[in-house]
Design a protein around this motif. Structure first.
Motif, PDB file in Angstrom:
ATOM      1  N   ARG B 193       0.831  -1.210   0.000  1.00 35.80           N
ATOM      2  CA  ARG B 193       0.000   0.000   0.000  1.00 35.80           C
ATOM      3  C   ARG B 193       0.863   1.257   0.000  1.00 35.80           C
ATOM      4  O   ARG B 193       0.571   2.227  -0.695  1.00 35.80           O
ATOM      5  CB  ARG B 193      -0.941   0.000   1.217  1.00 35.80           C
ATOM      6  CG  ARG B 193      -2.298  -0.617   0.955  1.00 35.80           C
ATOM      7  CD  ARG B 193      -3.380  -0.093   1.894  1.00 35.80           C
ATOM      8  NE  ARG B 193      -3.016  -0.113   3.287  1.00 35.80           N
ATOM      9  CZ  ARG B 193      -3.055  -1.192   4.071  1.00 35.80           C
ATOM     10  NH1 ARG B 193      -3.421  -2.351   3.566  1.00 35.80           N
ATOM     11  NH2 ARG B 193      -2.718  -1.119   5.341  1.00 35.80           N
ATOM     12  N   ARG B 195       3.813   1.622  -1.182  1.00 38.18           N
ATOM     13  CA  ARG B 195       4.385   1.818  -2.530  1.00 38.18           C
ATOM     14  C   ARG B 195       3.341   2.396  -3.476  1.00 38.18           C
ATOM     15  O   ARG B 195       3.629   3.298  -4.269  1.00 38.18           O
ATOM     16  CB  ARG B 195       4.914   0.485  -3.066  1.00 38.18           C
ATOM     17  CG  ARG B 195       6.154  -0.041  -2.368  1.00 38.18           C
ATOM     18  CD  ARG B 195       6.724  -1.245  -3.123  1.00 38.18           C
ATOM     19  NE  ARG B 195       7.850  -1.819  -2.423  1.00 38.18           N
ATOM     20  CZ  ARG B 195       7.764  -2.870  -1.592  1.00 38.18           C
ATOM     21  NH1 ARG B 195       6.592  -3.462  -1.394  1.00 38.18           N
ATOM     22  NH2 ARG B 195       8.839  -3.330  -0.980  1.00 38.18           N
ATOM     23  N   ASP B 196       2.132   1.875  -3.378  1.00 37.24           N
ATOM     24  CA  ASP B 196       1.063   2.335  -4.273  1.00 37.24           C
ATOM     25  C   ASP B 196       0.698   3.791  -4.029  1.00 37.24           C
ATOM     26  O   ASP B 196       0.375   4.526  -4.956  1.00 37.24           O
ATOM     27  CB  ASP B 196      -0.191   1.470  -4.076  1.00 37.24           C
ATOM     28  CG  ASP B 196      -0.021   0.091  -4.693  1.00 37.24           C
ATOM     29  OD1 ASP B 196       0.929  -0.080  -5.484  1.00 37.24           O
ATOM     30  OD2 ASP B 196      -0.824  -0.807  -4.376  1.00 37.24           O
ATOM     31  N   GLU B 197       0.712   4.179  -2.747  1.00 33.31           N
ATOM     32  CA  GLU B 197       0.231   5.514  -2.387  1.00 33.31           C
ATOM     33  C   GLU B 197       1.310   6.588  -2.509  1.00 33.31           C
ATOM     34  O   GLU B 197       1.009   7.776  -2.422  1.00 33.31           O
ATOM     35  CB  GLU B 197      -0.297   5.500  -0.943  1.00 33.31           C
ATOM     36  CG  GLU B 197      -1.559   4.651  -0.772  1.00 33.31           C
ATOM     37  CD  GLU B 197      -1.921   4.431   0.692  1.00 33.31           C
ATOM     38  OE1 GLU B 197      -1.133   4.873   1.576  1.00 33.31           O
ATOM     39  OE2 GLU B 197      -2.952   3.808   0.950  1.00 33.31           O
TER      40      GLU B 197
END
Lengths: 114, 204
Positions: B193, B195-197
């Motif tokens: 998460r 990394r995604d955000e």
């Protein structure tokens, strides 16, 4: 190393490198720090000594000098300089607060490019 | 790593670039537009003194910048042309425009590689400190062999991140892993998460 770049303190010859830092950190004492500063035309006051000691302690703990923002925060918390800023530090050491503090603290020239 | 900086292609090399990295640079050079910028730091600087095609005529259009700290650790002579000295803080400021108004972590450094030596340990930490010096919202995600940075001689330099709240330090651990000395433990899902955000994810 030329003899001209060396420093004599209390009759002892202290070797300096080309950047004016001690070749051997173990040569450092407050008298040596004072002599290094006087050589640069600077008289160290309490604020200078606070910074020099802070940088020495930080280096001993972390193996590198502190970031400027760390110094500013500590200065605000630990001294009467509640409004300390980078300007405060540059007024103390115009050629670079951390670099100059390292020199007078007997530490190597900072390698970092931060 | 390849990063967009406005409309300029920016390349940040920390290891010797391989065929893929050089091909990406060549592709950027082949496009019309501002000259691509290449920043070499850490072990990538070892490579400058080797005879290579790095500065072949077809790559003369690149803006070659070298981390001056990494250079000074390895060389006493001035940086040769066409390379020019640069600082980490200035580079990070260039490739990561301030987005503190955006929700989620602004800048996530992903550390999954073990340090090769003491110099590599410092040169992995320095980009994080440079970002912190810019007062950026910095998260460091340590996982796998990257956890070696947090143990052993020299690891005390990483303590600054927590001691002075310079960065959030998240360490990915499985239930049966030994507990790390530093950082907050998180699981793989939370790491994904983060990394995604991230507004910008930098792999160190």
């Amino acid at each position: 190393m030329s003899a001209q770049s060396d420093l004599i303190v209390d009759g002892k010859r202290i070797a300096l490198d080309d950047d004016g830092h001690l070749v051997a950190s173990s040569d450092w004492s407050e008298a040596v720090g004072r002599a290094l500063a006087e050589r640069a035309g600077l008289r160290l006051d309490d604020r200078h000594w606070w910074l020099i000691r802070f940088v020495r302690d930080h280096h001993a703990r972390y193996g590198m000098p502190p970031l400027m923002r760390v110094v500013i925060r500590a200065m605000r918390e630990q001294t009467d300089q509640a409004d300390a800023s980078s300007r405060t530090l540059y007024r103390m050491f115009p050629e670079g607060p951390i670099r100059e503090a390292c020199r007078y603290a007997g530490l190597p020239r900072p390698e970092s490019c931060i | 790593m390849i990063a967009a900086s406005g409309s300029v292609a920016a390349f940040w090399w920390r290891l010797r670039p391989g065929a893929i990295e050089l091909a990406a640079l060549d592709a950027a050079l082949a496009c019309d537009g501002p000259r691509p910028a290449v920043f070499l730091q850490g072990r990538a600087v070892d490579w400058l003194s080797e005879p290579t095609g790095l500065t072949a005529p077809r790559r003369a259009g690149a803006d070659w910048q070298v981390c001056i700290g990494s250079w000074r650790r390895r060389n006493s002579e001035p940086l040769p042309a066409p390379f020019r000295p640069a600082t980490l803080a200035r580079w990070i400021d260039r490739i990561c425009p301030d987005r503190s108004d955006r929700p989620g972590p602004e800048l996530v450094f992903d550390v999954g590689r073990a340090p090769v030596d003491g110099r590599d340990r410092i040169e992995t930490l320095e980009p994080i400190l440079a970002a912190a010096s810019l007062d950026r919202d910095v998260t460091v995600l340590v996982h796998g062999q990257g956890r070696d940075h947090l143990a052993g001689p020299g690891s005390e330099a990483w303590d600054q991140l927590a001691d002075f709240e310079l960065a959030a330090l998240a360490v990915v651990c499985a239930a049966d892993d030994p507990r790390p000395r530093l950082g907050n433990l998180i699981g793989p899902e939370r790491a994904a998460r983060l990394r995604d955000e991230a507004f910008k994810l930098v792999t160190l």
